[in-house]
Design a protein around this motif. Structure first.
Motif, short mmCIF file in Angstrom:
data_model
loop_
_atom_site.label_atom_id
_atom_site.label_comp_id
_atom_site.label_asym_id
_atom_site.label_seq_id
_atom_site.Cartn_x
_atom_site.Cartn_y
_atom_site.Cartn_z
N ILE A 136 -15.94 -23.54 10.60
CA ILE A 136 -15.38 -23.97 11.85
C ILE A 136 -15.93 -23.26 12.86
O ILE A 136 -15.96 -22.35 13.92
CB ILE A 136 -14.22 -23.91 12.09
CG1 ILE A 136 -12.70 -23.96 10.79
CG2 ILE A 136 -12.98 -24.99 13.46
CD1 ILE A 136 -11.49 -24.74 11.31
N ALA A 137 -16.84 -24.54 13.73
CA ALA A 137 -17.84 -24.22 14.59
C ALA A 137 -17.58 -25.21 16.06
O ALA A 137 -17.48 -24.14 16.86
CB ALA A 137 -19.62 -24.64 14.44
N THR A 138 -17.16 -26.08 15.76
CA THR A 138 -16.38 -26.77 16.95
C THR A 138 -15.28 -27.02 16.94
O THR A 138 -14.55 -27.39 18.17
CB THR A 138 -17.34 -28.47 17.16
OG1 THR A 138 -16.65 -29.22 16.37
CG2 THR A 138 -18.53 -28.37 16.78
N GLY A 139 -14.45 -26.99 15.85
CA GLY A 139 -12.95 -27.06 15.88
C GLY A 139 -12.42 -28.71 15.58
O GLY A 139 -11.48 -29.00 15.47
N LEU A 140 -13.68 -29.65 16.02
CA LEU A 140 -12.84 -31.02 15.97
C LEU A 140 -12.00 -32.16 14.82
O LEU A 140 -10.85 -32.19 15.10
CB LEU A 140 -14.22 -31.43 16.36
CG LEU A 140 -14.18 -31.44 18.17
CD1 LEU A 140 -15.61 -32.29 18.34
CD2 LEU A 140 -13.05 -31.73 19.35
N VAL A 163 -15.15 -18.59 8.14
CA VAL A 163 -16.32 -18.22 8.72
C VAL A 163 -15.64 -19.20 10.32
O VAL A 163 -15.34 -20.37 10.21
CB VAL A 163 -17.51 -18.22 9.09
CG1 VAL A 163 -18.45 -19.73 8.79
CG2 VAL A 163 -18.08 -17.53 10.34
N VAL A 164 -14.70 -18.50 11.21
CA VAL A 164 -14.47 -19.01 12.79
C VAL A 164 -14.68 -18.85 14.08
O VAL A 164 -15.72 -17.93 13.93
CB VAL A 164 -13.29 -19.42 12.61
CG1 VAL A 164 -13.11 -19.89 14.00
CG2 VAL A 164 -12.66 -19.31 10.80
N ASP A 165 -15.97 -20.10 14.79
CA ASP A 165 -16.55 -19.20 16.10
C ASP A 165 -14.96 -18.72 16.91
O ASP A 165 -13.79 -19.17 17.56
CB ASP A 165 -16.51 -20.53 17.20
CG ASP A 165 -17.20 -20.34 18.34
OD1 ASP A 165 -17.08 -19.74 19.27
OD2 ASP A 165 -18.28 -21.02 18.14
N VAL A 169 -10.12 -19.71 17.62
CA VAL A 169 -8.76 -18.87 17.25
C VAL A 169 -7.32 -19.41 17.72
O VAL A 169 -6.60 -20.09 17.11
CB VAL A 169 -8.90 -17.61 17.05
CG1 VAL A 169 -8.36 -16.77 15.60
CG2 VAL A 169 -10.33 -17.21 16.42
N ALA A 170 -7.46 -18.77 19.25
CA ALA A 170 -6.29 -19.33 19.83
C ALA A 170 -5.94 -20.61 19.52
O ALA A 170 -4.84 -20.67 19.41
CB ALA A 170 -6.01 -18.79 21.15
N LEU A 182 -11.80 -15.37 7.20
CA LEU A 182 -12.85 -13.45 6.55
C LEU A 182 -13.69 -13.11 8.10
O LEU A 182 -14.30 -12.24 7.51
CB LEU A 182 -12.96 -14.70 5.55
CG LEU A 182 -12.57 -14.80 4.08
CD1 LEU A 182 -13.33 -15.56 3.15
CD2 LEU A 182 -11.49 -14.14 3.23
N ALA A 183 -13.79 -14.14 9.02
CA ALA A 183 -15.16 -13.77 9.17
C ALA A 183 -14.89 -14.63 10.89
O ALA A 183 -15.33 -15.58 10.68
CB ALA A 183 -16.46 -13.73 9.36
N VAL A 184 -14.67 -13.27 12.02
CA VAL A 184 -14.58 -14.13 12.52
C VAL A 184 -16.17 -14.06 14.30
O VAL A 184 -16.15 -13.10 14.34
CB VAL A 184 -13.14 -14.13 14.20
CG1 VAL A 184 -12.97 -14.26 15.31
CG2 VAL A 184 -12.24 -14.37 13.13
N VAL A 185 -16.65 -14.70 14.43
CA VAL A 185 -17.87 -14.68 14.67
C VAL A 185 -18.07 -15.27 16.52
O VAL A 185 -17.18 -16.66 17.10
CB VAL A 185 -19.11 -15.11 14.39
CG1 VAL A 185 -19.17 -14.51 12.69
CG2 VAL A 185 -19.38 -16.82 13.74
N PRO A 186 -19.00 -14.33 17.11
CA PRO A 186 -18.93 -15.36 18.52
C PRO A 186 -20.10 -16.27 18.42
O PRO A 186 -21.15 -16.42 17.91
CB PRO A 186 -18.93 -14.20 19.78
CG PRO A 186 -20.78 -13.49 18.56
CD PRO A 186 -19.42 -13.22 17.00
N HIS A 187 -20.17 -17.24 19.50
CA HIS A 187 -20.61 -18.57 19.76
C HIS A 187 -21.43 -19.22 18.56
O HIS A 187 -22.48 -19.06 17.97
CB HIS A 187 -21.98 -18.00 20.49
CG HIS A 187 -21.33 -17.50 22.14
ND1 HIS A 187 -20.71 -18.60 22.86
CD2 HIS A 187 -21.62 -15.90 22.32
CE1 HIS A 187 -20.97 -17.02 24.19
NE2 HIS A 187 -20.73 -16.49 23.29
N LEU A 188 -20.56 -19.44 17.33
CA LEU A 188 -20.61 -20.37 16.16
C LEU A 188 -21.35 -21.40 16.09
O LEU A 188 -20.62 -22.07 15.80
CB LEU A 188 -19.52 -20.23 15.31
CG LEU A 188 -19.84 -20.26 14.03
CD1 LEU A 188 -20.74 -19.50 12.87
CD2 LEU A 188 -18.68 -21.08 12.94
#
Length: 227
Positions: A136-140, A163-165, A169-170, A182-188
Motif C-alpha cells: 500500500i503506497a497511496t492507500g486509495l 509493506v505499507v507507507d 498506518v493511522a 510486515l514492513a512499514v517504510v517512509p515515503h513508499l
C-alpha cells in the motif's frame, strides 16, 4: 533499523509470512480472505494455503490522472464507493472529466467482478473478513475496498499487507479491527522493489491462483462459502 528492499522473493513468500501473523485464524469457518486484484491475489492464495481459509476477490479500481497515468488520484469500489485523494490533484479536472474517469473504472470493475467471480455482497454479512493486498503506497484502493466492505455488515474487518507507507498506518488502523503489516517504510513510492520477483499478473494468472485455492467453479465463477 529501517528495512531495505527487497524483503521477499515473491508475493507467495510474503503471503506465507503473513499467514504466520494470522495463525490464530487457521481453519475457522467464519472467516474469509478477500484479495484485491490483481497482485493481492498471489499474496492471498499463499495465506489461504497456510491457514486453510477460503479466498475470494473484491474488485477495486484505481483512478489515474489522464496526463500522468502512473499517478493515482482516486479509486472506485463496489456499492458506489468513489474516493478521491489529494484535492489539488483533482482540481484541474472538470466535473465531466471526473465523471468519465469514474465510469471507465466502474466498467472495468464490473468486468473483473464477473471474471473473477466476486462473492454476492449479501453472503459477506456476519463474516470476519481479512482484506489482502501486496503493498500500500497511496492507500486509495485499500481504503475504498474497506469502505465498500464495511457497508455490508461484516463481523469484523482486518487488513493484511506486506509493506505499507508509514504515513498511512493511522488512517488504515481506523478502518479495521486488526491490521498486520510486515514492513512499514517512509515515503513508499512503489511496491515492486520490495520483491525480487514482481511480475504483472493477468486475468489468467488470477484465475489459476483462485482455482488452485479451490475457489472457482464453472467458467471462472466462485462457489459459495461453506458454513
Amino acid at each position: 533499523m529501517q528495512p531495505k528492499p527487497p524483503l521477499w522473493r515473491d508475493r507467495t513468500a510474503a503471503g506465507r509470512e503473513l499467514a504466520e501473523r494470522w495463525a490464530d485464524l487457521r481453519g475457522r469457518n467464519d472467516t474469509l480472505l478477500i484479495a484485491l486484484p490483481r497482485g493481492g491475489v498471489a499474496v492471498g492464495a499463499a495465506m489461504a494455503d497456510g491457514l486453510g481459509l477460503p479466498l475470494a476477490t473484491w474488485a477495486v479500481r484505481k483512478i489515474t490522472d489522464p496526463s500522468w497515468p502512473e499517478v493515482a488520484i482516486g479509486a472506485v469500489a463496489p456499492g458506489g464507493v468513489v474516493l478521491w485523494g489529494d484535492p489539488e490533484q483533482a482540481t484541474g479536472l472538470s466535473l465531466q472529466q471526473r465523471s468519465q474517469l469514474v465510469r471507465q473504472q466502474q466498467a472495468e470493475l464490473l468486468r473483473r467482478q464477473s471474471r473473477y467471480g466476486d462473492p454476492d455482497p449479501r453472503s459477506l454479512a456476519g463474516l470476519h473478513l481479512v482484506v489482502v493486498d501486496d503493498g500500500i503506497a497511496t492507500g486509495l484502493t485499500a481504503r475504498a475496498a474497506l469502505m465498500s466492505l464495511r457497508r455490508l455488515g461484516p463481523a469484523s474487518l482486518g487488513l493484511a499487507v506486506p509493506v505499507v507507507d508509514r504515513r498511512l498506518v493511522a488512517e488504515l488502523e481506523a478502518l479495521v479491527e486488526r491490521l498486520e503489516m510486515l514492513a512499514v517504510v517512509p515515503h513508499l513510492q512503489a511496491v515492486g522493489p520490495w520483491y525480487e520477483r514482481f511480475e504483472q499478473l493477468d486475468d489468467s494468472a488470477v484465475i489459476k491462483l483462485l482455482a488452485r485455492s479451490g475457489q472457482l467453479t464453472g467458467a471462472g465463477r466462485r462457489g459459495g462459502i461453506e458454513s
